[in-house]
Scaffold this active site. Structure first.
Site, PDB file in Angstrom:
ATOM      1  N   ILE A   1      77.667  75.431 103.883  1.00  0.00           N
ATOM      2  CA  ILE A   1      76.984  74.326 104.546  1.00  0.00           C
ATOM      3  C   ILE A   1      75.733  73.950 103.765  1.00  0.00           C
ATOM      4  CG2 ILE A   1      75.766  75.909 106.112  1.00  0.00           C
ATOM      5  CD1 ILE A   1      75.951  73.707 108.297  1.00  0.00           C
ATOM      6  N   CYS A   2      75.412  72.663 103.767  1.00  0.00           N
ATOM      7  CA  CYS A   2      74.167  72.158 103.190  1.00  0.00           C
ATOM      8  C   CYS A   2      74.073  72.517 101.708  1.00  0.00           C
ATOM      9  CB  CYS A   2      72.983  72.681 104.010  1.00  0.00           C
ATOM     10  SG  CYS A   2      71.386  71.951 103.569  1.00  0.00           S
ATOM     11  N   GLY A   3      72.971  73.131 101.297  1.00  0.00           N
ATOM     12  CA  GLY A   3      72.735  73.436  99.889  1.00  0.00           C
ATOM     13  C   GLY A   3      73.800  74.301  99.259  1.00  0.00           C
TER      14      GLY A   3
END
Length: 204
Positions: A108-110
C-alpha cells in the site's frame, strides 16, 4: 502437514520500518488476528523502529530469517522511507521471492513505488496513490495501472494511502476470512458506516 507447519502457513507477516504509515494496515491486521491468522512483525533487523505516528515497534524477527514457506502473506505498509533512498529495497526483494514462491504480497502507498522500482508491477494490474506517482519511478508498467481503490492480480494486492479499508478487504478475501455477502457487508460497515451490514456479519 504438521500442526506447526499449518500454523506457520497461517501466520501473516507485517513489515515494520521507520516512518511506517500507522493508519494503513490496522483494519487488515486486526481482523486477520481475530480470525485465526497470527500477525508477526518483521524488520530489516530486530532493532526497534518508530512509525510515522511516533509509536515504537519491536520487530518479532529480522527479514533475513523469513522465507515464503513460513508465511501466508507479507504486508508492506507505506512509509516516507520508500521514497528516500534504497533502504527498504530488501523488502521489495523479499516480495519478489514471495511472489515467485506463490506466497501473496500486499503493498500500500509508498510500498507500491518500491515494488514498481523492482519491476514487480510491470506485468500485473495494480494501483497506488495516483498514476504519476508510480510513473516517476521510471517503471514499465504504466499500462497496467488501474484507477481503483485496491487491485489484486496474481497474488499481489496494491492500494493507495487513502484506502486502508479496501486494502483490508482484498487481504481478507485473498486469505478466505470473508467471501461473498459477508465480505461485502464487512466493507460496507467499515468503509460506509452502513449499520445494516452488522447483522450480516453477526451471522458469519
Amino acid at each position: 502437514m504438521s500442526d506447526q507447519s499449518s500454523q506457520s502457513r497461517r501466520t501473516v507477516h507485517l513489515a515494520v520500518y521507520d516512518t511506517l504509515a500507522d493508519w494503513e494496515t490496522g483494519h487488515a491486521t486486526a481482523h486477520l488476528a481475530r480470525h485465526g491468522h497470527p500477525v508477526r512483525t518483521v524488520g530489516l533487523t530486530t532493532a526497534p523502529v518508530t512509525t510515522m505516528g511516533g509509536l515504537r515497534v519491536q520487530p518479532d524477527l529480522a527479514l533475513d530469517d523469513l522465507g515464503p514457506e513460513d508465511s501466508a502473506l507479507l504486508i508492506l505498509p507505506g512509509a516516507s522511507a520508500w521514497d528516500e533512498g534504497d533502504g527498504l529495497a530488501p523488502f521489495a526483494s523479499a516480495a519478489r521471492s514471495f511472489l515467485d514462491a506463490g506466497t501473496p504480497v500486499a503493498a500500500i502507498c509508498g510500498a507500491t513505488a518500491g515494488l514498481a522500482r523492482a519491476g514487480l508491477l510491470d506485468d500485473r494490474d495494480h494501483t497506488s496513490a495516483v498514476s504519476f506517482y508510480l510513473a516517476a519511478t521510471g517503471y514499465s508498467g504504466a499500462g497496467r495501472y488501474r484507477e481503483a481503490d485496491a487491485v489484486t492480480d496474481r497474488g499481489l494486492i496494491t492500494a493507495g494511502p487513502t484506502e486502508p479499508v479496501a486494502f483490508a478487504r482484498e487481504i481478507l478475501a485473498l486469505l478466505g476470512v470473508y467471501a461473498g455477502e459477508k465480505l461485502d457487508a464487512w466493507y460496507r460497515l467499515f468503509h460506509d458506516s452502513d449499520a445494516t451490514a452488522f447483522a450480516v456479519l453477526e451471522d458469519a
